[in-house]
Design a protein around this motif. Sequence first.
Motif: not given
Length: 249
Positions: A51-54, A6-9, A41-42, A47-48
Amino acid sequence: MSEIRLRFLGSGDAFGSGGRFQTCLHLEGPDGAVLIDCGTSSLIALKRGGVSPSDVGWVLVTHLHGDHFGGLPFLVLDGQFRGRARPLLVAGPPGVHARVEAAMEVLFPGSSRAARRFALEFVELPERVASRVGPASVTPFAVVHASGAPSYALRVEYGGRVIAYSGDTEWTESLVDVARGADVFVCEAYFFEKKVRYHLDYRTLRAERARLGCTRLVLTHMSDDMLARLDEVDIEVAEDGRVITLATT
C-alpha cells in the motif's frame, strides 16, 4: 471500485504479541483510502502490504497511545522525503494535533515545523457527532481507556456500509451504540477471560454478543494469553493481511 475493502495491516497489541504489527486498519473504496489508527509500526505494515502511503488521504485516530497513533510522525516524514503532494488529514480526539507534534519533536527535533509540499491538517472530533472526513462519515463514542485525552470507539460510514471499531476499552455500554447495525464491528479482545482495567476480554464479549447488534464481530488487539487460546474462540479473529470485502450500496 464498487466495493469496500477493510484490510488489517496491523492487528496486534502494543507489544507485538504473536509477531503482529500494531493497530492499523486500511479502509479502501471508490473515493479513496482511509486509515483507522496508525500504530508505530504502520509505515512498515503499509509498505509490506503493498500500500502506497501517499495514497492514504485520511487517518482516523481512536486514542493517543503510541500503538494507535505513533506511526503518524513516520507517515508524515515519509511523505515529506518522497515528494508527496496529496493533502493528509488526521482526525481524532481532542489533543491529537498537539500530541502528534510533540511526538514528532521527540523523535525528530524540528520535524513538526519543516516545510512540506503537501498540506497536513488536524481535526478534533466531537463525541457522538457525525463528522465528514473525506469520503467517510465518522461518529466517535467515548470509551473507558486512560490515554491522557478522550478515548473513542469509532463508527465509520463509507459507501453505504458501516465499519465500527472499539479502540481500546473495558466493557462500556457505548459499545452497544457504536456496534448497532454495523456491517463489521472490529473489537479488541486483549485477554481470554482475565479482567483488566481499560481492556476487554473474550468471555465478556461472548456474553454480550447478542446485544451488540452487528452483522459481523471480528476480534483484534490480542495478547499472548488470547492468542494461545484461539482454538477455544467461536468469534472471527483478525490477523495481519486479512481482507474483508463489502459491496457498496
